[in-house]
Design an enzyme around this catalytic site. Structure first.
Site, PDB file in Angstrom:
ATOM      1  N   HIS A 127      15.372  19.530 -37.697  1.00 32.33           N
ATOM      2  CA  HIS A 127      15.388  18.602 -38.841  1.00 32.33           C
ATOM      3  C   HIS A 127      15.287  17.164 -38.368  1.00 32.33           C
ATOM      4  O   HIS A 127      15.435  16.876 -37.179  1.00 32.33           O
ATOM      5  CB  HIS A 127      16.655  18.790 -39.687  1.00 32.33           C
ATOM      6  CG  HIS A 127      17.958  18.501 -38.992  1.00 32.33           C
ATOM      7  ND1 HIS A 127      18.718  19.477 -38.374  1.00 32.33           N
ATOM      8  CD2 HIS A 127      18.642  17.343 -38.812  1.00 32.33           C
ATOM      9  CE1 HIS A 127      19.808  18.930 -37.862  1.00 32.33           C
ATOM     10  NE2 HIS A 127      19.790  17.631 -38.099  1.00 32.33           N
TER      11      HIS A 127
ATOM     12  N   HIS B   5      19.834  22.253 -43.950  1.00 33.09           N
ATOM     13  CA  HIS B   5      18.931  21.121 -44.145  1.00 33.09           C
ATOM     14  C   HIS B   5      17.686  21.201 -43.274  1.00 33.09           C
ATOM     15  O   HIS B   5      17.717  21.579 -42.117  1.00 33.09           O
ATOM     16  CB  HIS B   5      19.627  19.773 -43.969  1.00 33.09           C
ATOM     17  CG  HIS B   5      20.219  19.481 -42.620  1.00 33.09           C
ATOM     18  ND1 HIS B   5      20.829  20.418 -41.848  1.00 33.09           N
ATOM     19  CD2 HIS B   5      20.284  18.323 -41.917  1.00 33.09           C
ATOM     20  CE1 HIS B   5      21.268  19.851 -40.740  1.00 33.09           C
ATOM     21  NE2 HIS B   5      20.935  18.583 -40.750  1.00 33.09           N
TER      22      HIS B   5
ATOM     23  N   HIS C 293      18.030  10.344 -36.344  1.00 36.30           N
ATOM     24  CA  HIS C 293      17.876  11.290 -35.224  1.00 36.30           C
ATOM     25  C   HIS C 293      16.874  12.380 -35.549  1.00 36.30           C
ATOM     26  O   HIS C 293      16.549  12.619 -36.710  1.00 36.30           O
ATOM     27  CB  HIS C 293      19.223  11.918 -34.831  1.00 36.30           C
ATOM     28  CG  HIS C 293      19.838  12.821 -35.875  1.00 36.30           C
ATOM     29  ND1 HIS C 293      20.732  12.376 -36.811  1.00 36.30           N
ATOM     30  CD2 HIS C 293      19.693  14.142 -36.113  1.00 36.30           C
ATOM     31  CE1 HIS C 293      21.124  13.389 -37.567  1.00 36.30           C
ATOM     32  NE2 HIS C 293      20.491  14.481 -37.182  1.00 36.30           N
TER      33      HIS C 293
ATOM     34  N   HIS D 277      30.402  19.085 -37.359  1.00 34.58           N
ATOM     35  CA  HIS D 277      30.214  18.403 -38.628  1.00 34.58           C
ATOM     36  C   HIS D 277      30.966  19.161 -39.724  1.00 34.58           C
ATOM     37  O   HIS D 277      30.911  20.391 -39.757  1.00 34.58           O
ATOM     38  CB  HIS D 277      28.743  18.462 -39.072  1.00 34.58           C
ATOM     39  CG  HIS D 277      27.797  17.651 -38.268  1.00 34.58           C
ATOM     40  ND1 HIS D 277      27.926  16.302 -38.094  1.00 34.58           N
ATOM     41  CD2 HIS D 277      26.665  17.997 -37.611  1.00 34.58           C
ATOM     42  CE1 HIS D 277      26.912  15.855 -37.372  1.00 34.58           C
ATOM     43  NE2 HIS D 277      26.141  16.864 -37.049  1.00 34.58           N
TER      44      HIS D 277
ATOM     45  N   TYR E  99      25.272  14.152 -30.115  1.00 31.78           N
ATOM     46  CA  TYR E  99      24.229  13.135 -30.288  1.00 31.78           C
ATOM     47  C   TYR E  99      24.051  12.396 -28.978  1.00 31.78           C
ATOM     48  O   TYR E  99      25.027  12.119 -28.265  1.00 31.78           O
ATOM     49  CB  TYR E  99      24.609  12.123 -31.373  1.00 31.78           C
ATOM     50  CG  TYR E  99      24.626  12.705 -32.754  1.00 31.78           C
ATOM     51  CD1 TYR E  99      23.459  12.832 -33.488  1.00 31.78           C
ATOM     52  CD2 TYR E  99      25.819  13.128 -33.316  1.00 31.78           C
ATOM     53  CE1 TYR E  99      23.475  13.359 -34.759  1.00 31.78           C
ATOM     54  CE2 TYR E  99      25.841  13.662 -34.593  1.00 31.78           C
ATOM     55  CZ  TYR E  99      24.669  13.774 -35.310  1.00 31.78           C
ATOM     56  OH  TYR E  99      24.692  14.300 -36.573  1.00 31.78           O
TER      57      TYR E  99
ATOM     58  N   GLU F  44      19.719  14.959 -31.418  1.00 28.75           N
ATOM     59  CA  GLU F  44      20.888  15.821 -31.627  1.00 28.75           C
ATOM     60  C   GLU F  44      20.526  17.200 -31.114  1.00 28.75           C
ATOM     61  O   GLU F  44      19.398  17.660 -31.340  1.00 28.75           O
ATOM     62  CB  GLU F  44      21.209  15.894 -33.137  1.00 28.75           C
ATOM     63  CG  GLU F  44      22.343  16.855 -33.493  1.00 28.75           C
ATOM     64  CD  GLU F  44      22.593  16.990 -35.009  1.00 28.75           C
ATOM     65  OE1 GLU F  44      21.655  16.763 -35.811  1.00 28.75           O
ATOM     66  OE2 GLU F  44      23.729  17.319 -35.382  1.00 28.75           O
TER      67      GLU F  44
END
Ligand code: M3P
Ligand code: FE
Length: 314
Positions: free
Chosen positions: A150, A206, A220, A252, A261, A271
């Protein structure tokens, strides 16, 4: 029909040799093509199309465009009509505009970020093939990232001036490209303002995310790993290679992913993360996070969001 998944990202890098060392040695991507303009094309071992990352020599860092793959060529015509009906100009680039790829639909998100859609990219196969395959290949380096997963785009957010490109982009993605909202972070009186959104077309939490900030940019690009032990190993690989780690391994709250990260040598944030999170489905209730829990939403363990995380980006 429609968008299937992220296809590639085109990043600007200031030192191509250093960038290649980073994406090859640390992430484990392999070069698959190089063009006359000095662009280098790479892919991860578990991807079957020819490239997912294009590095472009430049005197600055940042993103040039992000591309998503649609299922059928005819989807491009239908999506062009929908995007234009929304009031957004869209241009069809003919086959041959980019290496190993069919025609491309090019347009800008309300934030101004360039997005492209395509239906065909040269198939080269994964590093383990598709006939009685082994679970992983032998000759893959570093973090051995499976795939580009992503992007997170920073979008101008200034409610006092009535500017919220997170909200504008989210509406565009839902209306024109049939993306679904999985999670949102709400701020302001009554938690009414979306300052960050996570959207999907695949079955993961996502395929793209938008976060509000002082200016548009790239927060990122993220690469997928299997599990927490791979995240730890990825951090070891970074330490071995003197990579600048931004956030050490943690989890997260949003998407439930375990994550690190770090920065490429030009300062583009990367990431590596693990965990498919949950089965994202169109009818899944949207998860809402509120401003008072912003710390846990982003970094579940520490519950603290450091200032630089949302202000330093390319
Ligand atoms: C992720 C993710 C920010 C949150 C980032 C979350 C930038 O990267 O993969 O869920 O606030
Ligand atoms: Fe991410």
């Amino acid at each position: 029909m429609g968008v299937m998944r992220i296809g590639h990202v085109n990043l600007k890098v200031m030192d191509m040799d250093a960038a290649l060392r980073h994406y090859e040695r640390v992430l484990g991507l392999k070069e698959t093509h190089r063009d006359a303009d000095g662009n280098v094309y790479l892919k991860c071992w578990d991807e079957w199309d020819k490239y997912s990352l294009i590095l472009t020599p430049s005197d600055s860092a940042g993103i040039r465009h992000v591309a998503y793959k649609v299922e059928r060529d005819a989807d491009l015509d239908e999506l062009k009509a929908r995007i234009e009906a929304y009031g957004t100009p869209a241009e069809m680039l003919p086959e041959g505009s980019m290496p190993a790829i069919g025609r491309l639909l090019k347009f800008n998100l309300p934030s101004g970020h360039e997005m492209r859609l395509y239906a065909h990219k040269e198939f080269v196969g994964t590093d383990v093939g598709s006939l009685n395959p082994d679970p992983w290949p032998d000759d893959v380096r570093g973090s051995a990232a499976h795939w580009l997963d992503h992007v997170l785009l920073m979008c101008e957010f200034d409610p006092e001036r009535g500017v919220n490109r997170v909200e504008d982009n989210t509406r565009f993605m839902k209306t024109c490209l049939d993306f679904y909202l999985s999670e949102q972070l709400m701020v302001g009186p009554g938690h009414k303002l979306p300052v960050a959104t996570w959207l999907f077309r695949s079955s993961t939490p996502h395929d793209i995310a938008f976060v509000g900030g002082p200016r548009n940019g790239l927060h990122h690009i993220a690469f997928f790993l299997d599990d927490w032990s791979d995240v730890l190993k990825s951090a070891d690989v970074m330490a071995k290679n003197k990579v600048k780690i931004d956030v050490a391994p943690t989890r997260h709250g949003i998407t439930r992913g375990t994550t690190i990260y770090f920065f490429d040598p030009s300062g583009n944030r990367n990431e590596t993360f693990a965990g498919l999170g949950y089965l994202a489905q169109p009818d899944r209730p949207v998860t809402t996070w509120t401003e008072d829990e912003i710390g846990r939403a982003i970094f579940y363990h520490s519950g603290e969001l450091n200032e630089a995380f949302t202000t330093v980006y390319t």
